[in-house]
Design a protein around this motif. Structure first.
Motif, mmCIF file in Angstrom:
data_model
loop_
_atom_site.group_PDB
_atom_site.id
_atom_site.type_symbol
_atom_site.label_atom_id
_atom_site.label_comp_id
_atom_site.label_asym_id
_atom_site.label_seq_id
_atom_site.Cartn_x
_atom_site.Cartn_y
_atom_site.Cartn_z
ATOM 1 N N ILE A 75 -8.372 -28.296 -19.116
ATOM 2 C CA ILE A 75 -7.408 -27.621 -19.447
ATOM 3 C C ILE A 75 -6.948 -27.175 -20.641
ATOM 4 C CG2 ILE A 75 -4.717 -27.684 -19.045
ATOM 5 C CD1 ILE A 75 -5.122 -29.385 -16.799
ATOM 6 N N ILE A 76 -7.069 -27.687 -21.709
ATOM 7 C CA ILE A 76 -6.923 -27.505 -22.995
ATOM 8 C C ILE A 76 -8.141 -26.721 -23.538
ATOM 9 C CG2 ILE A 76 -7.077 -28.516 -25.591
ATOM 10 C CD1 ILE A 76 -5.957 -30.920 -24.567
ATOM 11 N N LEU A 77 -9.256 -26.704 -23.239
ATOM 12 C CA LEU A 77 -10.291 -25.785 -23.655
ATOM 13 C C LEU A 77 -10.170 -24.604 -22.934
ATOM 14 C CD1 LEU A 77 -13.505 -28.351 -23.324
ATOM 15 C CD2 LEU A 77 -12.435 -27.359 -25.357
ATOM 16 N N SER A 78 -9.715 -24.359 -21.841
ATOM 17 C CA SER A 78 -9.421 -23.112 -20.968
ATOM 18 C C SER A 78 -8.479 -22.512 -21.695
ATOM 19 C CB SER A 78 -8.925 -23.598 -19.378
ATOM 20 O OG SER A 78 -10.245 -24.106 -18.997
ATOM 21 N N ALA A 79 -7.151 -23.177 -22.218
ATOM 22 C CA ALA A 79 -6.092 -22.679 -22.916
ATOM 23 C C ALA A 79 -6.719 -21.935 -24.155
ATOM 24 C CB ALA A 79 -5.141 -23.612 -22.965
ATOM 25 N N ILE A 80 -7.427 -22.785 -24.921
ATOM 26 C CA ILE A 80 -7.761 -22.146 -26.131
ATOM 27 C C ILE A 80 -9.039 -20.894 -25.888
ATOM 28 C CG2 ILE A 80 -9.448 -22.769 -28.134
ATOM 29 C CD1 ILE A 80 -8.756 -25.680 -27.945
ATOM 30 N N LYS A 81 -9.892 -20.941 -24.771
ATOM 31 C CA LYS A 81 -10.582 -19.799 -24.531
ATOM 32 C C LYS A 81 -9.755 -18.729 -24.238
ATOM 33 C CE LYS A 81 -14.510 -18.268 -21.612
ATOM 34 N NZ LYS A 81 -15.141 -18.757 -20.518
ATOM 35 N N ALA A 82 -8.593 -18.866 -23.479
ATOM 36 C CA ALA A 82 -7.825 -17.819 -23.024
ATOM 37 C C ALA A 82 -7.149 -16.934 -24.468
ATOM 38 C CB ALA A 82 -6.694 -18.129 -22.262
ATOM 39 N N SER A 83 -6.833 -18.057 -25.286
ATOM 40 C CA SER A 83 -5.901 -17.666 -26.375
ATOM 41 C C SER A 83 -7.017 -16.639 -27.293
ATOM 42 C CB SER A 83 -5.153 -18.545 -26.984
ATOM 43 O OG SER A 83 -5.898 -19.420 -27.683
ATOM 44 N N ALA A 84 -8.133 -16.992 -27.356
ATOM 45 C CA ALA A 84 -9.023 -16.693 -28.091
ATOM 46 C C ALA A 84 -9.786 -15.371 -27.684
ATOM 47 C CB ALA A 84 -10.272 -17.606 -28.488
ATOM 48 N N GLN A 85 -9.400 -15.005 -26.152
ATOM 49 C CA GLN A 85 -10.041 -13.849 -25.771
ATOM 50 C C GLN A 85 -9.623 -12.624 -26.407
ATOM 51 O OE1 GLN A 85 -9.226 -13.731 -21.683
ATOM 52 N NE2 GLN A 85 -10.629 -11.978 -21.019
ATOM 53 N N TYR A 86 -8.448 -12.680 -27.000
ATOM 54 C CA TYR A 86 -8.203 -11.338 -27.815
ATOM 55 C C TYR A 86 -7.623 -11.673 -28.952
ATOM 56 C CZ TYR A 86 -7.555 -10.238 -22.692
ATOM 57 O OH TYR A 86 -7.562 -9.959 -21.464
ATOM 58 N N ASN A 87 -8.045 -10.794 -29.966
ATOM 59 C CA ASN A 87 -7.399 -11.034 -31.418
ATOM 60 C C ASN A 87 -6.367 -10.112 -31.918
ATOM 61 O OD1 ASN A 87 -7.159 -11.375 -34.063
ATOM 62 N ND2 ASN A 87 -9.554 -11.073 -34.574
ATOM 63 N N PHE A 88 -5.167 -10.481 -31.782
ATOM 64 C CA PHE A 88 -4.032 -9.624 -32.109
ATOM 65 C C PHE A 88 -3.833 -9.535 -33.516
ATOM 66 C CE2 PHE A 88 -3.611 -9.442 -27.388
ATOM 67 C CZ PHE A 88 -3.310 -8.250 -27.379
ATOM 68 N N SER A 89 -4.612 -10.376 -34.283
ATOM 69 C CA SER A 89 -3.965 -10.538 -35.860
ATOM 70 C C SER A 89 -3.751 -9.340 -36.752
ATOM 71 C CB SER A 89 -5.062 -11.361 -36.680
ATOM 72 O OG SER A 89 -6.301 -10.360 -36.403
ATOM 73 N N LYS A 90 -4.521 -8.272 -36.079
ATOM 74 C CA LYS A 90 -3.808 -6.476 -36.927
ATOM 75 C C LYS A 90 -2.753 -6.219 -36.233
ATOM 76 C CE LYS A 90 -8.728 -5.373 -37.822
ATOM 77 N NZ LYS A 90 -9.905 -4.176 -37.767
ATOM 78 N N VAL A 91 -2.405 -6.577 -35.033
ATOM 79 C CA VAL A 91 -1.177 -6.105 -34.508
ATOM 80 C C VAL A 91 -0.096 -6.871 -35.269
ATOM 81 C CG1 VAL A 91 0.102 -5.836 -32.433
ATOM 82 C CG2 VAL A 91 -2.258 -5.544 -32.266
ATOM 83 N N ASP A 92 -0.238 -8.061 -35.290
ATOM 84 C CA ASP A 92 0.765 -9.161 -35.906
ATOM 85 C C ASP A 92 1.047 -8.362 -37.302
ATOM 86 O OD1 ASP A 92 0.852 -10.901 -34.047
ATOM 87 O OD2 ASP A 92 -0.577 -12.359 -34.867
ATOM 88 N N SER A 93 0.002 -8.119 -38.337
ATOM 89 C CA SER A 93 0.184 -7.513 -39.570
ATOM 90 C C SER A 93 0.896 -6.065 -39.424
ATOM 91 C CB SER A 93 -1.294 -7.466 -40.191
ATOM 92 O OG SER A 93 -1.878 -8.606 -40.521
ATOM 93 N N TYR A 113 3.150 5.227 -33.120
ATOM 94 C CA TYR A 113 2.837 4.903 -31.927
ATOM 95 C C TYR A 113 1.370 5.116 -31.918
ATOM 96 C CZ TYR A 113 7.910 5.788 -30.637
ATOM 97 O OH TYR A 113 9.213 5.631 -30.300
ATOM 98 N N HIS A 114 0.749 5.931 -32.345
ATOM 99 C CA HIS A 114 -0.574 6.035 -32.327
ATOM 100 C C HIS A 114 -1.271 4.939 -33.080
ATOM 101 C CE1 HIS A 114 -1.459 9.844 -30.186
ATOM 102 N NE2 HIS A 114 -0.315 10.368 -30.942
ATOM 103 N N GLU A 115 -0.837 4.546 -34.149
ATOM 104 C CA GLU A 115 -1.349 3.395 -35.169
ATOM 105 C C GLU A 115 -1.164 2.044 -34.155
ATOM 106 O OE1 GLU A 115 0.482 3.110 -38.676
ATOM 107 O OE2 GLU A 115 -0.433 4.888 -39.553
ATOM 108 N N LEU A 116 -0.048 2.027 -33.562
ATOM 109 C CA LEU A 116 0.107 0.520 -32.964
ATOM 110 C C LEU A 116 -0.663 0.653 -31.671
ATOM 111 C CD1 LEU A 116 1.376 -1.963 -32.315
ATOM 112 C CD2 LEU A 116 3.409 -0.675 -31.252
ATOM 113 N N LYS A 117 -0.687 1.640 -31.049
ATOM 114 C CA LYS A 117 -1.482 1.589 -29.656
ATOM 115 C C LYS A 117 -3.149 1.491 -30.126
ATOM 116 C CE LYS A 117 -2.888 4.199 -25.653
ATOM 117 N NZ LYS A 117 -4.306 3.905 -25.773
ATOM 118 N N GLN A 118 -3.555 1.998 -31.190
ATOM 119 C CA GLN A 118 -5.106 1.967 -31.370
ATOM 120 C C GLN A 118 -5.168 0.281 -31.925
ATOM 121 O OE1 GLN A 118 -6.099 4.733 -34.563
ATOM 122 N NE2 GLN A 118 -8.335 3.617 -34.836
ATOM 123 N N LEU A 119 -4.459 -0.209 -32.429
ATOM 124 C CA LEU A 119 -4.485 -1.650 -33.049
ATOM 125 C C LEU A 119 -4.588 -2.433 -31.599
ATOM 126 C CD1 LEU A 119 -2.513 -2.098 -35.964
ATOM 127 C CD2 LEU A 119 -4.936 -2.015 -35.963
#
Length: 356
Positions: free
Chosen positions: A12-30, A344-350
């Motif tokens: 279960i833990i590995l599946s959760a880690i895999k799911a969270s790692a599937q997408y990288n939103f770090s640029k969106v955060d910034s 809007y365009h910048e955010l959507k692209q990220l």
């Protein structure tokens, strides 16, 4: 038995880690951190893909001036200022994001055969015929091509809030001048959807708020979305919602009208809403600066060839990317619209890059 439990927990833990790692939103955060100050100091973004919410992030950093402006706006509206931090369950006025909800509501009547997009408004509202506007169609109302010359959006909303009944609102719209042939001029305004709202009230014998609750909010389990319980509903800009609720609505649109196995709108209605009605022979009398160059269907803008949206006056930005198969809603509350379309365009692209 203990070993099996440990193994199961590890999976279960590995599946959760895999799911969270599937997408990288770090640029969106910034990006959200960098631009929150330009968008009223509060912003929350939620993204839905592959049957689940894959991103939910808020930035709350209102400065003293933004809090002062918030209090001033609330005072003018006779309300208490809401300066709480934004989350995915925060409820706020969503302005023109309401148009998408209202167009969907009208289309439920089309699906049931109680209304046709080619029906003329004079068939239902005599006052419009008496003032030379009876030939406008329902479709033209939904696409801002009624040809009626209306006051600026803010002024129009203020005037509409003073109305005591939908009949009174229709009488005032009927008295407005025409600025072109219906279907040949695009003027982004409140008039068309207000007319459509009056017509579905007339057909059903129920008020707009009740119709929205029965046909959209309740089937989608939108517990915190309504049109404010005003004397006269404002279909073009009077709704309140939360990011979670509005995202649910977007998933229904993205899933061709189906939510949790239940059909809310027909596939044909979804398709009709997403046809660009601003053709080469349509004159643009007024379009918001941040919407320059975009197409428009029924209650929604054509952001690009595969993205539909319906941004609001206060900066909230819902969108669906039909190609990448995801939906997103950014809630904000600020008035100054300079640079919005670029943001809007910048955010959507990220977000596009994060979910690919």
């Amino acid at each position: 038995m203990k070993t099996r439990s440990i193994l199961l927990l590890t999976i279960i833990i590995l599946s959760a880690i895999k799911a969270s790692a599937q997408y990288n939103f770090s640029k969106v955060d910034s990006w959200l951190n960098d631009h929150a100050s330009e968008m009223g100091g509060r912003v929350v973004l939620v993204v839905y893909k592959d049957g689940k919410v894959v991103y939910n992030h808020a930035v709350n950093d209102m400065n003293m001036r933004q809090k002062f402006v918030g209090r001033m706006i609330a005072r003018k509206q006779g309300k208490k200022a809401d300066l709480d931090d934004y989350t995915s369950t925060s409820r706020a006025a969503i302005a023109s994001c309401s148009k998408w909800l209202s167009a969907a509501l009208v289309m439920t009547f089309v699906d049931e055969g109680k209304l046709k997009l080619t029906d003329t408004v004079g068939k239902y509202l005599r006052v419009l015929s008496q003032n030379g506007k009876g030939g406008i169609t329902i479709g033209q109302c939904l696409s801002h091509q009624a040809g009626i010359k209306t006051p600026p959006l803010k002024e129009s909303l203020q005037e509409m809030r003073q109305e005591n009944s939908m009949d009174e609102a229709m009488a005032d719209i009927a008295a407005l001048p025409m600025e072109g042939t219906p279907g040949k001029v695009f003027h982004y305004s409140n008039a068309g959807l207000q007319i459509a709202g009056a017509i579905i009230e007339k057909i059903s014998g129920k008020n707009f708020e009740t119709l929205f609750a029965e046909r959209i909010a309740q089937p989608l389990n939108l517990l915190h979305t309504d049109f404010g319980n005003a004397k006269v509903a404002l279909p073009a800009g009077g709704a309140y919602s939360t990011p979670e609720d509005y995202l649910t609505f977007l998933t229904m649109i993205m899933n061709h009208g189906v939510f949790n196995g239940k059909r809310i709108l027909s596939e044909n209605s979804i398709a009709q809403m997403q046809v660009n009605r601003i053709t080469s022979d349509v004159k643009i009398a007024y379009s918001p600066a941040e919407a320059g160059g975009l197409g428009y269907g029924y209650g929604e803008w054509m952001f690009d060839e595969h993205t539909v949206s319906s941004p609001g006056l206060f900066g909230s930005f819902p969108w669906i990317d039909k190609d990448k198969k995801y939906a997103a809603f950014m809630m904000t509350f600020y008035i100054k619209s300079d640079g919005r379309q670029q943001r809007y365009h910048e955010l959507k692209q990220l977000v596009d890059e994060a979910v690919k």
